[in-house]
Motif scaffolding. Structure first.
Motif, PDB file in Angstrom:
ATOM      1  N   ASN A 124     -16.161  58.149  22.762  1.00 22.91           N
ATOM      2  CA  ASN A 124     -16.722  57.269  22.440  1.00 22.91           C
ATOM      3  C   ASN A 124     -18.524  56.624  23.302  1.00 22.91           C
ATOM      4  OD1 ASN A 124     -15.124  55.748  24.351  1.00 22.91           O
ATOM      5  ND2 ASN A 124     -13.651  54.628  23.598  1.00 22.91           N
ATOM      6  N   ARG A 125     -18.064  55.385  22.976  1.00 19.48           N
ATOM      7  CA  ARG A 125     -19.741  55.040  23.693  1.00 19.48           C
ATOM      8  C   ARG A 125     -19.280  55.050  25.146  1.00 19.48           C
ATOM      9  NH1 ARG A 125     -22.204  50.845  19.782  1.00 19.48           N
ATOM     10  NH2 ARG A 125     -20.339  51.428  18.141  1.00 19.48           N
ATOM     11  N   VAL A 126     -18.314  54.259  25.072  1.00 14.87           N
ATOM     12  CA  VAL A 126     -17.493  53.395  26.421  1.00 14.87           C
ATOM     13  C   VAL A 126     -17.795  54.806  27.449  1.00 14.87           C
ATOM     14  CG1 VAL A 126     -15.766  52.144  27.884  1.00 14.87           C
ATOM     15  CG2 VAL A 126     -16.425  51.962  25.647  1.00 14.87           C
ATOM     16  N   GLY A 127     -16.845  55.792  26.982  1.00 19.61           N
ATOM     17  CA  GLY A 127     -17.030  56.792  27.956  1.00 19.61           C
ATOM     18  C   GLY A 127     -15.509  58.351  27.735  1.00 19.61           C
TER      19      GLY A 127
ATOM     20  N   MET B 212     -26.540  72.635  33.532  1.00 25.51           N
ATOM     21  CA  MET B 212     -25.697  73.695  34.331  1.00 25.51           C
ATOM     22  C   MET B 212     -25.540  75.349  33.374  1.00 25.51           C
ATOM     23  SD  MET B 212     -21.531  71.699  35.191  1.00 25.51           S
ATOM     24  CE  MET B 212     -21.250  73.626  35.497  1.00 25.51           C
ATOM     25  N   ASN B 213     -24.777  76.727  33.292  1.00 29.73           N
ATOM     26  CA  ASN B 213     -24.829  77.326  32.230  1.00 29.73           C
ATOM     27  C   ASN B 213     -25.062  77.643  30.549  1.00 29.73           C
ATOM     28  OD1 ASN B 213     -25.099  78.444  35.089  1.00 29.73           O
ATOM     29  ND2 ASN B 213     -23.378  79.027  35.544  1.00 29.73           N
ATOM     30  N   TYR B 214     -24.969  76.116  29.984  1.00 33.82           N
ATOM     31  CA  TYR B 214     -25.110  75.625  29.122  1.00 33.82           C
ATOM     32  C   TYR B 214     -26.105  74.889  28.607  1.00 33.82           C
ATOM     33  CZ  TYR B 214     -19.419  76.374  30.501  1.00 33.82           C
ATOM     34  OH  TYR B 214     -18.855  76.731  31.428  1.00 33.82           O
ATOM     35  N   LYS B 215     -25.891  75.126  27.085  1.00 35.45           N
ATOM     36  CA  LYS B 215     -26.280  73.928  26.088  1.00 35.45           C
ATOM     37  C   LYS B 215     -26.128  73.543  25.370  1.00 35.45           C
ATOM     38  CE  LYS B 215     -30.135  76.420  24.066  1.00 35.45           C
ATOM     39  NZ  LYS B 215     -30.464  76.710  23.292  1.00 35.45           N
ATOM     40  N   LEU B 216     -26.231  71.944  26.060  1.00 32.09           N
ATOM     41  CA  LEU B 216     -24.961  70.606  25.351  1.00 32.09           C
ATOM     42  C   LEU B 216     -25.290  70.533  23.226  1.00 32.09           C
ATOM     43  CD1 LEU B 216     -24.945  68.800  28.126  1.00 32.09           C
ATOM     44  CD2 LEU B 216     -23.044  70.281  27.042  1.00 32.09           C
ATOM     45  N   VAL B 217     -24.801  70.997  22.524  1.00 34.88           N
ATOM     46  CA  VAL B 217     -25.253  70.163  21.433  1.00 34.88           C
ATOM     47  C   VAL B 217     -24.595  68.943  20.812  1.00 34.88           C
ATOM     48  CG1 VAL B 217     -25.851  71.066  18.812  1.00 34.88           C
ATOM     49  CG2 VAL B 217     -26.224  72.590  21.122  1.00 34.88           C
ATOM     50  N   TYR B 218     -25.109  67.782  20.661  1.00 34.66           N
ATOM     51  CA  TYR B 218     -24.712  67.328  20.072  1.00 34.66           C
ATOM     52  C   TYR B 218     -25.028  66.601  19.399  1.00 34.66           C
ATOM     53  CZ  TYR B 218     -27.990  63.532  22.424  1.00 34.66           C
ATOM     54  OH  TYR B 218     -29.309  63.359  22.375  1.00 34.66           O
ATOM     55  N   ARG B 219     -24.269  65.119  18.366  1.00 35.35           N
ATOM     56  CA  ARG B 219     -24.511  64.254  17.467  1.00 35.35           C
ATOM     57  C   ARG B 219     -23.417  63.174  17.365  1.00 35.35           C
ATOM     58  NH1 ARG B 219     -25.784  66.486  11.834  1.00 35.35           N
ATOM     59  NH2 ARG B 219     -26.894  64.549  10.880  1.00 35.35           N
ATOM     60  N   ARG B 220     -24.223  62.003  16.755  1.00 37.83           N
ATOM     61  CA  ARG B 220     -23.110  60.778  17.207  1.00 37.83           C
ATOM     62  C   ARG B 220     -23.321  60.009  16.056  1.00 37.83           C
ATOM     63  NH1 ARG B 220     -25.683  55.052  19.688  1.00 37.83           N
ATOM     64  NH2 ARG B 220     -24.468  53.880  18.582  1.00 37.83           N
TER      65      ARG B 220
ATOM     66  N   LEU C 236     -19.086  57.848  17.829  1.00 37.46           N
ATOM     67  CA  LEU C 236     -18.626  58.675  18.442  1.00 37.46           C
ATOM     68  C   LEU C 236     -19.539  59.591  18.823  1.00 37.46           C
ATOM     69  CD1 LEU C 236     -15.289  58.828  16.308  1.00 37.46           C
ATOM     70  CD2 LEU C 236     -15.228  58.710  19.117  1.00 37.46           C
ATOM     71  N   PHE C 237     -19.288  60.238  19.939  1.00 46.39           N
ATOM     72  CA  PHE C 237     -20.454  61.638  20.390  1.00 46.39           C
ATOM     73  C   PHE C 237     -19.536  62.361  20.286  1.00 46.39           C
ATOM     74  CE2 PHE C 237     -22.018  57.713  22.072  1.00 46.39           C
ATOM     75  CZ  PHE C 237     -24.103  57.705  21.678  1.00 46.39           C
ATOM     76  N   PHE C 238     -20.226  63.561  19.493  1.00 47.29           N
ATOM     77  CA  PHE C 238     -19.810  64.950  19.484  1.00 47.29           C
ATOM     78  C   PHE C 238     -20.245  65.808  20.088  1.00 47.29           C
ATOM     79  CE2 PHE C 238     -17.701  62.533  15.869  1.00 47.29           C
ATOM     80  CZ  PHE C 238     -16.259  62.936  15.367  1.00 47.29           C
TER      81      PHE C 238
END
Length: 145
Positions: free
Chosen positions: A9-12, A54-62, A66-68
């Protein structure tokens, strides 16, 4: 391959955390989750939804509050994983009839079941919403018996 899937969530506060690779320990996972949250929340919407981490790629969507976030291999297709997130949200929305954060908190076992039917061992195993939801309904039916 998907390395891990986070829902925050937005708070973490992490509402869902599914790791498909071995992490050192729980402290390391918490540190990574916290660092990812700081990056994703602070990022301006005018930028893409992809971050090298790091060694990854982050793919996110809000979605709402909520952040996925999905961590994938650097060479994987980002747009395919944006669609993965969107389909997961559609599955949750269909299952819970207009899903909200409380649905996820109080029915976390069902959310994990949906995710497990969709993603298995870091790979997408099924993409049909109807098939996944039918399997979940069958599992619920068997739990009641």
């Amino acid at each position: 391959m998907i390395r891990f899937f986070l829902l925050q969530n937005r708070v973490g506060k992490t509402r869902l955390s599914k790791w498909y690779v071995q992490a050192n320990d729980d402290k390391e996972k918490a540190r990574i989750e916290s660092e990812i949250h700081r990056m994703v929340v602070a990022r301006d919407r005018k930028y893409t939804s992809f971050i090298e981490f790091m060694n990854y790629k982050l793919v996110y969507r809000r979605y709402a509050g909520l952040f996925f976030t999905i961590a994938v291999d650097v060479n994987d297709n980002e747009l395919a994983y944006l669609e993965t997130i969107h389909l997961f949200v559609e599955l949750l929305d269909k299952f819970f009839s207009n899903v909200c954060e409380l649905d996820i908190v109080f029915n976390f076992n069902k959310v994990y079941s949906i995710l497990d039917e969709y993603i298995l061992a870091g790979e997408i195993s099924e993409t049909s919403k109807l098939e996944i939801l039918d399997r979940i309904k069958e599992l619920e039916k068997r739990e009641k018996d």
